[in-house]
Design a protein around this motif. Structure first.
Motif, PDB file in Angstrom:
ATOM      1  N   MET A 180       0.817  -1.211   0.000  1.00 16.74           N
ATOM      2  CA  MET A 180       0.000   0.000   0.000  1.00 16.74           C
ATOM      3  C   MET A 180       0.853   1.264   0.000  1.00 16.74           C
ATOM      4  O   MET A 180       0.336   2.364  -0.107  1.00 16.74           O
ATOM      5  CB  MET A 180      -0.912   0.031   1.248  1.00 16.74           C
ATOM      6  N   SER A 181       2.165   1.124   0.165  1.00 19.80           N
ATOM      7  CA  SER A 181       2.924   2.341   0.446  1.00 19.80           C
ATOM      8  C   SER A 181       3.570   2.986  -0.789  1.00 19.80           C
ATOM      9  O   SER A 181       4.058   4.104  -0.694  1.00 19.80           O
ATOM     10  CB  SER A 181       3.997   2.036   1.498  1.00 19.80           C
ATOM     11  N   LYS A 195      -9.156  -1.699  -5.613  1.00 22.94           N
ATOM     12  CA  LYS A 195      -7.933  -1.516  -4.825  1.00 22.94           C
ATOM     13  C   LYS A 195      -7.433  -0.081  -4.933  1.00 22.94           C
ATOM     14  O   LYS A 195      -6.899   0.485  -3.987  1.00 22.94           O
ATOM     15  CB  LYS A 195      -6.836  -2.467  -5.337  1.00 22.94           C
ATOM     16  N   LYS A 252      -6.849   2.464  -1.862  1.00 26.58           N
ATOM     17  CA  LYS A 252      -5.563   3.124  -1.619  1.00 26.58           C
ATOM     18  C   LYS A 252      -5.748   4.627  -1.416  1.00 26.58           C
ATOM     19  O   LYS A 252      -5.200   5.232  -0.498  1.00 26.58           O
ATOM     20  CB  LYS A 252      -4.649   2.865  -2.825  1.00 26.58           C
ATOM     21  N   GLU A 253      -6.586   5.231  -2.251  1.00 27.64           N
ATOM     22  CA  GLU A 253      -6.850   6.676  -2.117  1.00 27.64           C
ATOM     23  C   GLU A 253      -7.600   6.971  -0.818  1.00 27.64           C
ATOM     24  O   GLU A 253      -7.448   8.039  -0.237  1.00 27.64           O
ATOM     25  CB  GLU A 253      -7.651   7.200  -3.314  1.00 27.64           C
ATOM     26  N   PHE A 276      -8.297  -3.678   2.665  1.00 27.14           N
ATOM     27  CA  PHE A 276      -7.593  -2.765   1.735  1.00 27.14           C
ATOM     28  C   PHE A 276      -7.704  -1.301   2.162  1.00 27.14           C
ATOM     29  O   PHE A 276      -6.823  -0.498   1.869  1.00 27.14           O
ATOM     30  CB  PHE A 276      -8.156  -2.886   0.311  1.00 27.14           C
ATOM     31  N   THR A 277      -8.830  -0.932   2.798  1.00 31.05           N
ATOM     32  CA  THR A 277      -8.999   0.474   3.207  1.00 31.05           C
ATOM     33  C   THR A 277      -8.521   0.701   4.644  1.00 31.05           C
ATOM     34  O   THR A 277      -8.707   1.783   5.188  1.00 31.05           O
ATOM     35  CB  THR A 277     -10.486   0.914   3.136  1.00 31.05           C
ATOM     36  N   ALA A 286      -4.668   4.093 -11.589  1.00 28.51           N
ATOM     37  CA  ALA A 286      -4.413   4.695 -10.279  1.00 28.51           C
ATOM     38  C   ALA A 286      -3.885   6.123 -10.423  1.00 28.51           C
ATOM     39  O   ALA A 286      -4.181   6.997  -9.599  1.00 28.51           O
ATOM     40  CB  ALA A 286      -3.404   3.836  -9.521  1.00 28.51           C
TER      41      ALA A 286
END
Ligand SMILES: Cc1cc2nc3c(=O)[nH]c(=O)nc-3n(C[C@H](O)[C@H](O)[C@H](O)COP(=O)(O)O)c2cc1C
Length: 386
Positions: A1-2, A98, A102-103, A127-128, A342
């Motif tokens: 996620m980073s 996804k 991520k946002e 995921f969130t 993304a």
């Protein structure tokens, strides 16, 4: 996620994103996102009605530092908007769910996961990192809804959004014309559509064909049939859901003052004023038109969420000025992902954030929580005082 997401260099406006996604996506899926019910005029009206709200610039105030963070349901979010529930997002581009998740983390905002999501509610919660809300429809089989409620409880969900404006699905001409159904039927027309969008088709084949994953993972073996009637949902259904769900309950798709008062009496925690982005009752009024009336009926304290037609940071400010406490964005997210994945999404969110901050400063405020109907230029609305 980073890993860092670089904002798209191909997109400079929402119109760019829409145009690009129209080119990149199979026609059938672009139309699914972009389309609306009947003559599609309500979708347009939602945005033009927002445009007609004009704000009053205020000058000679120190607006150097501006705060966009907003508390909703006791949670501090970094922005006054989140992501509206949208079914089958991975049709727009593989991994769309996804990207949204991520946002959601980057901006510390909620993602509302659709019942017809292409990622299971459990995975979206993960995921969130716990920022997701769950949206449900009531189909004929209420048992399945109760199963999802249980799964949501076990996963840790705190907020449930019950969508009530689809008792019957309004006809969408483009979906009919393109032969878009869930489950899919692939004939020569659809095959040609995929073959002429090879980038999407190959990516999707590699990622896996999108499926409504809350159904796929159901123990009861329920199947998602988009056209299935939800017509038996009534006030008793809402009461049963209220009894079964002890967390925050939002009722989405409300456009009437009387309905709002009844929903408040039944004990819902918030109402989402929405006409489903013009995808349901074709001849309804614009959602923004209904918002101040509902605010007036419910009084200043009852939590109101708004969606339908939001296309810019300025629109979010308009909705807040018209009585919303929190705002949800829909189609723009899908245009952005369809245009450039993304990176496209990153760029559109940056654009909206920038517009929010600038608009706030130009109406002479430094805190998003200070917005009231006072910032509206038209005298008529100013006098409504909510
Ligand atoms: C592709 C798509 C799928 C949607 N799926 C759902 C859904 O599963 N559940 C729901 O409550 N609303 C759904 N909606 C409606 C959105 O939550 C929201 O009300 C609408 O998009 C707002 O209009 P706007 O996108 O024009 O701003 C969907 C909308 C779109 C565009």
């Amino acid at each position: 996620m980073s890993e860092k997401i670089i904002p798209s260099k191909k997109i400079h406006s929402l119109e760019d994103a829409r145009n690009l996604s129209k080119k990149r996506l199979p026609k059938m899926f672009f139309d699914f996102v972009d389309g609306a019910s009947g003559d599609e005029k309500l979708c347009e009206l939602n945005s033009t009605a927002l445009d007609q709200i004009r704000l009053e610039p205020r000058v000679l105030r120190n607006v150097e530092k501006r705060n966009l963070s907003k508390k909703f349901f006791g949670v501090n979010y970094d922005l006054p908007f989140g992501f509206a529930p949208m079914g089958m997002c991975n049709l727009t581009w593989p991994g769309a769910d996804k990207m949204l998740a991520k946002e959601s983390i980057i901006n510390n905002i909620p993602t509302c996961v659709s019942m017809a999501s292409t990622t299971s509610l459990e995975k979206m919660y993960e995921f969130t990192e716990g920022r997701s809300w769950l949206q449900l429809y009531i189909f004929q089989d209420e048992k399945f809804v109760m199963e999802l409620l249980d799964r949501a409880k076990k996963t840790g969900y705190k907020t449930l959004v019950l969508t009530v404006d689809v008792p019957i699905q309004f006809r969408r001409a483009k979906d009919d014309k393109n032969g878009f159904t869930v489950p899919f039927k692939i004939g020569p027309k659809q095959f040609f559509d995929f073959a002429t969008h090879p980038n999407w088709s190959i990516s999707t084949l590699l990622y896996g064909i999108p499926k409504p994953m809350n159904y796929e993972t159901s123990k009861g073996g329920n199947k998602f049939v988009r056209s299935e009637s939800r017509g038996s949902t009534d006030w008793e259904t809402l009461k049963r859901i209220r009894n079964a769900w002890k967390g925050n309950l939002v009722v989405k798709g409300v456009m009437s003052q009387d309905d709002s008062l009844k929903i408040k009496d039944i004990g819902a925690d918030a109402i989402q004023v929405s006409n489903h982005g013009g995808r349901q009752l074709e001849s309804a009024t614009s959602a923004i038109n209904a918002l101040p009336l509902i605010r007036k009926a419910l009084g200043p304290e009852f939590p109101l969420i708004f969606d339908s037609g939001i296309r810019s940071g300025g629109d979010i400010i308009r909705a807040l000025a018209f009585g919303a406490d929190y705002v949800m964005i829909g189609r723009p997210l899908m245009y952005a992902i369809g245009a450039d994945g993304a990176q496209g999404l990153r760029k559109i969110i940056e654009i909206i954030k920038g517009e929010l901050s600038t608009t706030l400063g130009l109406v002479g405020l430094t805190d998003i929580n200070e917005i009231t109907s006072e910032i509206i230029a038209q005298k008529f609305f100013k006098d409504m005082k909510y």
